[in-house]
Design a protein around this motif. Sequence first.
Motif, PDB file in Angstrom:
ATOM      1  N   ASP A 188       0.818  -1.218   0.000  1.00  0.00           N
ATOM      2  CA  ASP A 188       0.000   0.000   0.000  1.00  0.00           C
ATOM      3  C   ASP A 188       0.848   1.263   0.000  1.00  0.00           C
ATOM      4  O   ASP A 188       0.490   2.261  -0.607  1.00  0.00           O
ATOM      5  CB  ASP A 188      -0.931   0.008   1.223  1.00  0.00           C
ATOM      6  CG  ASP A 188      -2.001  -1.066   1.112  1.00  0.00           C
ATOM      7  OD1 ASP A 188      -2.307  -1.462  -0.031  1.00  0.00           O
ATOM      8  OD2 ASP A 188      -2.502  -1.518   2.152  1.00  0.00           O
ATOM      9  N   GLU A 189       1.996   1.241   0.667  1.00  0.00           N
ATOM     10  CA  GLU A 189       2.818   2.437   0.782  1.00  0.00           C
ATOM     11  C   GLU A 189       3.720   2.649  -0.430  1.00  0.00           C
ATOM     12  O   GLU A 189       3.936   3.764  -0.871  1.00  0.00           O
ATOM     13  CB  GLU A 189       3.694   2.350   2.039  1.00  0.00           C
ATOM     14  CG  GLU A 189       2.902   2.336   3.327  1.00  0.00           C
ATOM     15  CD  GLU A 189       3.791   2.116   4.534  1.00  0.00           C
ATOM     16  OE1 GLU A 189       5.035   2.167   4.375  1.00  0.00           O
ATOM     17  OE2 GLU A 189       3.245   1.890   5.620  1.00  0.00           O
ATOM     18  N   ARG A 190       4.277   1.570  -0.960  1.00  0.00           N
ATOM     19  CA  ARG A 190       5.286   1.695  -2.019  1.00  0.00           C
ATOM     20  C   ARG A 190       4.801   1.271  -3.391  1.00  0.00           C
ATOM     21  O   ARG A 190       5.528   1.396  -4.366  1.00  0.00           O
ATOM     22  CB  ARG A 190       6.525   0.863  -1.656  1.00  0.00           C
ATOM     23  CG  ARG A 190       7.186   1.351  -0.389  1.00  0.00           C
ATOM     24  CD  ARG A 190       8.434   0.595  -0.122  1.00  0.00           C
ATOM     25  NE  ARG A 190       8.126  -0.804   0.191  1.00  0.00           N
ATOM     26  CZ  ARG A 190       9.043  -1.747   0.349  1.00  0.00           C
ATOM     27  NH1 ARG A 190      10.304  -1.465   0.204  1.00  0.00           N
ATOM     28  NH2 ARG A 190       8.688  -2.974   0.647  1.00  0.00           N
ATOM     29  N   GLY A 191       3.643   0.743  -3.527  1.00  0.00           N
ATOM     30  CA  GLY A 191       3.183   0.237  -4.814  1.00  0.00           C
ATOM     31  C   GLY A 191       3.609  -1.210  -4.990  1.00  0.00           C
ATOM     32  O   GLY A 191       3.745  -1.961  -4.027  1.00  0.00           O
ATOM     33  N   ALA A 192       3.851  -1.621  -6.219  1.00  0.00           N
ATOM     34  CA  ALA A 192       4.230  -3.011  -6.498  1.00  0.00           C
ATOM     35  C   ALA A 192       5.700  -3.246  -6.154  1.00  0.00           C
ATOM     36  O   ALA A 192       6.564  -2.422  -6.448  1.00  0.00           O
ATOM     37  CB  ALA A 192       3.969  -3.346  -7.950  1.00  0.00           C
ATOM     38  N   VAL A 193       5.962  -4.382  -5.521  1.00  0.00           N
ATOM     39  CA  VAL A 193       7.306  -4.769  -5.116  1.00  0.00           C
ATOM     40  C   VAL A 193       7.530  -6.208  -5.572  1.00  0.00           C
ATOM     41  O   VAL A 193       6.619  -7.030  -5.498  1.00  0.00           O
ATOM     42  CB  VAL A 193       7.462  -4.676  -3.575  1.00  0.00           C
ATOM     43  CG1 VAL A 193       8.819  -5.168  -3.133  1.00  0.00           C
ATOM     44  CG2 VAL A 193       7.227  -3.266  -3.092  1.00  0.00           C
ATOM     45  N   HIS A 207      15.576 -10.728  -1.210  1.00  0.00           N
ATOM     46  CA  HIS A 207      15.764  -9.375  -1.725  1.00  0.00           C
ATOM     47  C   HIS A 207      14.417  -8.843  -2.188  1.00  0.00           C
ATOM     48  O   HIS A 207      13.498  -9.618  -2.495  1.00  0.00           O
ATOM     49  CB  HIS A 207      16.733  -9.371  -2.912  1.00  0.00           C
ATOM     50  CG  HIS A 207      18.068  -9.949  -2.607  1.00  0.00           C
ATOM     51  ND1 HIS A 207      19.045  -9.254  -1.960  1.00  0.00           N
ATOM     52  CD2 HIS A 207      18.576 -11.180  -2.851  1.00  0.00           C
ATOM     53  CE1 HIS A 207      20.118 -10.015  -1.833  1.00  0.00           C
ATOM     54  NE2 HIS A 207      19.853 -11.194  -2.362  1.00  0.00           N
ATOM     55  N   GLU A 208      14.317  -7.530  -2.276  1.00  0.00           N
ATOM     56  CA  GLU A 208      13.119  -6.936  -2.853  1.00  0.00           C
ATOM     57  C   GLU A 208      13.484  -5.680  -3.615  1.00  0.00           C
ATOM     58  O   GLU A 208      14.521  -5.056  -3.376  1.00  0.00           O
ATOM     59  CB  GLU A 208      12.044  -6.667  -1.799  1.00  0.00           C
ATOM     60  CG  GLU A 208      12.330  -5.603  -0.804  1.00  0.00           C
ATOM     61  CD  GLU A 208      11.150  -5.410   0.157  1.00  0.00           C
ATOM     62  OE1 GLU A 208      10.387  -6.353   0.383  1.00  0.00           O
ATOM     63  OE2 GLU A 208      11.024  -4.297   0.651  1.00  0.00           O
ATOM     64  N   HIS A 209      12.613  -5.362  -4.561  1.00  0.00           N
ATOM     65  CA  HIS A 209      12.854  -4.229  -5.458  1.00  0.00           C
ATOM     66  C   HIS A 209      11.514  -3.569  -5.747  1.00  0.00           C
ATOM     67  O   HIS A 209      10.549  -4.235  -6.134  1.00  0.00           O
ATOM     68  CB  HIS A 209      13.499  -4.738  -6.758  1.00  0.00           C
ATOM     69  CG  HIS A 209      13.633  -3.703  -7.816  1.00  0.00           C
ATOM     70  ND1 HIS A 209      14.595  -2.732  -7.792  1.00  0.00           N
ATOM     71  CD2 HIS A 209      12.912  -3.481  -8.951  1.00  0.00           C
ATOM     72  CE1 HIS A 209      14.471  -1.967  -8.862  1.00  0.00           C
ATOM     73  NE2 HIS A 209      13.460  -2.405  -9.575  1.00  0.00           N
ATOM     74  N   GLU A 210      11.460  -2.257  -5.561  1.00  0.00           N
ATOM     75  CA  GLU A 210      10.246  -1.519  -5.898  1.00  0.00           C
ATOM     76  C   GLU A 210      10.152  -1.372  -7.414  1.00  0.00           C
ATOM     77  O   GLU A 210      11.121  -0.999  -8.065  1.00  0.00           O
ATOM     78  CB  GLU A 210      10.264  -0.134  -5.254  1.00  0.00           C
ATOM     79  CG  GLU A 210      10.176  -0.156  -3.756  1.00  0.00           C
ATOM     80  CD  GLU A 210      10.171   1.240  -3.177  1.00  0.00           C
ATOM     81  OE1 GLU A 210       9.577   2.151  -3.801  1.00  0.00           O
ATOM     82  OE2 GLU A 210      10.759   1.417  -2.104  1.00  0.00           O
ATOM     83  N   LEU A 211       8.980  -1.662  -7.950  1.00  0.00           N
ATOM     84  CA  LEU A 211       8.787  -1.602  -9.400  1.00  0.00           C
ATOM     85  C   LEU A 211       8.356  -0.212  -9.829  1.00  0.00           C
ATOM     86  O   LEU A 211       7.470   0.393  -9.224  1.00  0.00           O
ATOM     87  CB  LEU A 211       7.714  -2.595  -9.837  1.00  0.00           C
ATOM     88  CG  LEU A 211       8.061  -4.069  -9.749  1.00  0.00           C
ATOM     89  CD1 LEU A 211       6.852  -4.903 -10.117  1.00  0.00           C
ATOM     90  CD2 LEU A 211       9.223  -4.396 -10.647  1.00  0.00           C
ATOM     91  N   SER A 212       8.987   0.275 -10.883  1.00  0.00           N
ATOM     92  CA  SER A 212       8.504   1.504 -11.509  1.00  0.00           C
ATOM     93  C   SER A 212       7.319   1.137 -12.401  1.00  0.00           C
ATOM     94  O   SER A 212       7.031  -0.040 -12.627  1.00  0.00           O
ATOM     95  CB  SER A 212       9.620   2.147 -12.333  1.00  0.00           C
ATOM     96  OG  SER A 212       9.927   1.330 -13.448  1.00  0.00           O
ATOM     97  N   GLU A 213       6.647   2.144 -12.921  1.00  0.00           N
ATOM     98  CA  GLU A 213       5.500   1.874 -13.800  1.00  0.00           C
ATOM     99  C   GLU A 213       5.939   1.118 -15.050  1.00  0.00           C
ATOM    100  O   GLU A 213       5.264   0.205 -15.508  1.00  0.00           O
ATOM    101  CB  GLU A 213       4.821   3.194 -14.177  1.00  0.00           C
ATOM    102  CG  GLU A 213       4.341   3.971 -12.991  1.00  0.00           C
ATOM    103  CD  GLU A 213       2.865   4.263 -13.077  1.00  0.00           C
ATOM    104  OE1 GLU A 213       2.271   3.988 -14.121  1.00  0.00           O
ATOM    105  OE2 GLU A 213       2.336   4.753 -12.080  1.00  0.00           O
ATOM    106  N   HIS A 214       7.100   1.507 -15.600  1.00  0.00           N
ATOM    107  CA  HIS A 214       7.625   0.842 -16.797  1.00  0.00           C
ATOM    108  C   HIS A 214       7.961  -0.625 -16.502  1.00  0.00           C
ATOM    109  O   HIS A 214       7.634  -1.513 -17.286  1.00  0.00           O
ATOM    110  CB  HIS A 214       8.859   1.579 -17.305  1.00  0.00           C
ATOM    111  CG  HIS A 214       9.555   0.879 -18.425  1.00  0.00           C
ATOM    112  ND1 HIS A 214       9.025   0.812 -19.690  1.00  0.00           N
ATOM    113  CD2 HIS A 214      10.725   0.201 -18.465  1.00  0.00           C
ATOM    114  CE1 HIS A 214       9.834   0.119 -20.466  1.00  0.00           C
ATOM    115  NE2 HIS A 214      10.881  -0.257 -19.743  1.00  0.00           N
TER     116      HIS A 214
END
Length: 131
Positions: A50-55, A65-72
């Motif tokens: 909810d806070e960071r969007g798609a991860v 590991h985790e990575h925040e996804l950009s829209e692209h």
Amino acid sequence: MDGLEVANLALEIIGWVGVAGGIVALAVALVVHAADNGWAETSVVVVDDDERGAVVRWLDSEGMHEHELSEHEHGALGDPDEAVAWTNTGGRIRFERRSHALRVWWMIALLLLGIGVVSLVVSLVISLTAS
């Protein structure tokens, strides 16, 4: 020197420069390919935060590991249930099998070699028909 001889000379110069440049670009592409090695195909899990969007999250020998996804990146990922990415040591991730730099060098090499070979063939045809 008539126009046909000038065209033949220009085509021959373009041909040799194209072939030489294509060989150099091919060598650079091979070096980039060798340096780009070490990426492993990995299944990733897409989690909506909810806070960071798609991860995306994945496991390797070093842990989770985790990575925040950009829209692209989210659009390029495709089906989130069957998401695949390529990971490297240190928690690095990308969503294409090969790097953009490698694709660019391959395209430059093929383009220059193609122009060079076509120019040399046309120059040869002009030389044979002019005689």
